[in-house]
Motif scaffolding. Structure first.
Motif, PDB file in Angstrom:
ATOM      1  N   LEU A   1       0.825  -1.206   0.000  1.00 19.59           N
ATOM      2  CA  LEU A   1       0.000   0.000   0.000  1.00 19.59           C
ATOM      3  C   LEU A   1       0.864   1.263   0.000  1.00 19.59           C
ATOM      4  N   GLY A   2       1.920   1.293   0.803  1.00 20.28           N
ATOM      5  CA  GLY A   2       2.810   2.455   0.824  1.00 20.28           C
ATOM      6  C   GLY A   2       3.422   2.710  -0.545  1.00 20.28           C
ATOM      7  N   ARG A   3       3.862   1.649  -1.211  1.00 19.71           N
ATOM      8  CA  ARG A   3       4.436   1.773  -2.557  1.00 19.71           C
ATOM      9  C   ARG A   3       3.390   2.309  -3.532  1.00 19.71           C
ATOM     10  N   ALA A   4       2.181   1.778  -3.471  1.00 26.03           N
ATOM     11  CA  ALA A   4       1.125   2.226  -4.379  1.00 26.03           C
ATOM     12  C   ALA A   4       0.810   3.708  -4.158  1.00 26.03           C
ATOM     13  N   ILE A   5       0.747   4.123  -2.903  1.00 24.22           N
ATOM     14  CA  ILE A   5       0.477   5.535  -2.610  1.00 24.22           C
ATOM     15  C   ILE A   5       1.629   6.407  -3.096  1.00 24.22           C
ATOM     16  N   LEU A   6       2.859   5.984  -2.844  1.00 21.73           N
ATOM     17  CA  LEU A   6       4.017   6.761  -3.279  1.00 21.73           C
ATOM     18  C   LEU A   6       4.007   6.935  -4.804  1.00 21.73           C
ATOM     19  N   GLU A   7       3.753   5.875  -5.529  1.00 17.81           N
ATOM     20  CA  GLU A   7       3.738   5.971  -6.993  1.00 17.81           C
ATOM     21  C   GLU A   7       2.574   6.833  -7.479  1.00 17.81           C
ATOM     22  N   TRP A   8       1.444   6.748  -6.805  1.00 15.05           N
ATOM     23  CA  TRP A   8       0.279   7.575  -7.137  1.00 15.05           C
ATOM     24  C   TRP A   8       0.608   9.045  -6.910  1.00 15.05           C
ATOM     25  N   LEU A   9       1.273   9.345  -5.790  1.00 16.46           N
ATOM     26  CA  LEU A   9       1.672  10.724  -5.501  1.00 16.46           C
ATOM     27  C   LEU A   9       2.664  11.238  -6.540  1.00 16.46           C
ATOM     28  N   CYS A  10       3.644  10.419  -6.887  1.00 14.02           N
ATOM     29  CA  CYS A  10       4.646  10.821  -7.886  1.00 14.02           C
ATOM     30  C   CYS A  10       3.991  11.066  -9.240  1.00 14.02           C
ATOM     31  N   ALA A  11       3.103  10.174  -9.648  1.00  7.56           N
ATOM     32  CA  ALA A  11       2.426  10.337 -10.937  1.00  7.56           C
ATOM     33  C   ALA A  11       1.606  11.627 -10.958  1.00  7.56           C
ATOM     34  N   GLY A  12       0.915  11.916  -9.884  1.00  5.51           N
ATOM     35  CA  GLY A  12       0.144  13.161  -9.805  1.00  5.51           C
ATOM     36  C   GLY A  12       1.038  14.383  -9.836  1.00  5.51           C
ATOM     37  N   ALA A  13       2.177  14.295  -9.163  1.00 11.76           N
ATOM     38  CA  ALA A  13       3.123  15.418  -9.148  1.00 11.76           C
ATOM     39  C   ALA A  13       3.677  15.676 -10.548  1.00 11.76           C
ATOM     40  N   VAL A  14       3.977  14.611 -11.277  1.00 10.61           N
ATOM     41  CA  VAL A  14       4.475  14.763 -12.648  1.00 10.61           C
ATOM     42  C   VAL A  14       3.431  15.475 -13.499  1.00 10.61           C
ATOM     43  N   ARG A  15       2.185  15.042 -13.416  1.00 11.61           N
ATOM     44  CA  ARG A  15       1.121  15.654 -14.211  1.00 11.61           C
ATOM     45  C   ARG A  15       0.923  17.116 -13.861  1.00 11.61           C
ATOM     46  N   ARG A  16       1.234  17.480 -12.629  1.00 10.13           N
ATOM     47  CA  ARG A  16       1.067  18.876 -12.199  1.00 10.13           C
ATOM     48  C   ARG A  16       2.341  19.695 -12.424  1.00 10.13           C
ATOM     49  N   GLY A  17       3.343  19.107 -13.073  1.00 11.94           N
ATOM     50  CA  GLY A  17       4.513  19.863 -13.478  1.00 11.94           C
ATOM     51  C   GLY A  17       5.735  19.766 -12.589  1.00 11.94           C
ATOM     52  N   ALA A  18       5.730  18.896 -11.596  1.00 14.28           N
ATOM     53  CA  ALA A  18       6.891  18.769 -10.714  1.00 14.28           C
ATOM     54  C   ALA A  18       8.041  18.102 -11.457  1.00 14.28           C
ATOM     55  N   MET A  19       9.244  18.546 -11.146  1.00 16.91           N
ATOM     56  CA  MET A  19      10.450  17.959 -11.735  1.00 16.91           C
ATOM     57  C   MET A  19      11.007  16.836 -10.858  1.00 16.91           C
TER      58      MET A  19
END
Length: 151
Positions: free
Chosen positions: A75-93
């Motif tokens: 679950l922690g891994r899934a949340i981390l990847e979900w957060l990273c994917a959302g950050a990428v879509r919002r323009g984070a480097m």
């Protein structure tokens, strides 16, 4: 995450950490407008949460926690990847975080998720008997092609 989630969040935090965030830390994060997420099981039970703060073109992950009975299931891994994917879509480097060197499960998760150690914050965390523990500063640079399911 809303203010109504705080009692459950604080209860989890107090069960899984010897030096937990306070209710005030969580409340301040909500008030500051940080990305505060609460994750529920199908039963409606709150089982995980995360808090991230945006800095100009990157995200600082402040807290990612999973309730003890639900740890070790990915679950922690899934949340981390979900957060990273959302950050990428919002323009984070990239994403920045701190981790205790003694927190082996978290270190394994971050290592296997592409985070690299870029520094040390000396005496950052409280530790037993009035001591302090360093924090390892980790960073994951986002590359082309990252970005999955939307937060």
């Amino acid at each position: 995450m809303t203010r109504a989630d705080l009692p459950a969040v604080v209860a989890i935090e107090n069960r899984i950490y010897p030096f937990p965030w306070s209710a005030g830390n969580f409340s301040d994060s909500l008030e500051a407008g940080y990305d505060c997420w609460a994750f529920e099981a199908p039963s409606g039970e709150l089982i995980a949460y995360s808090i991230a703060m945006w800095i100009p073109d990157e995200v600082h992950l402040l807290n990612l926690s999973v309730a003890a009975p639900h740890q070790g299931r990915g679950l922690g891994r899934a949340i981390l990847e979900w957060l990273c994917a959302g950050a990428v879509r919002r323009g984070a480097m990239g994403m920045l975080l701190e981790v205790r060197p003694s927190n082996l499960p978290a270190r394994r998760l971050y290592d296997s998720s592409g985070f690299q150690r870029i520094g040390v914050r000396r005496r950052y965390y409280p530790a037993p008997e009035g001591q302090r523990e360093d924090a390892w500063v980790l960073f994951r640079r986002f590359g082309a092609g990252e970005g999955g399911g939307a937060p």
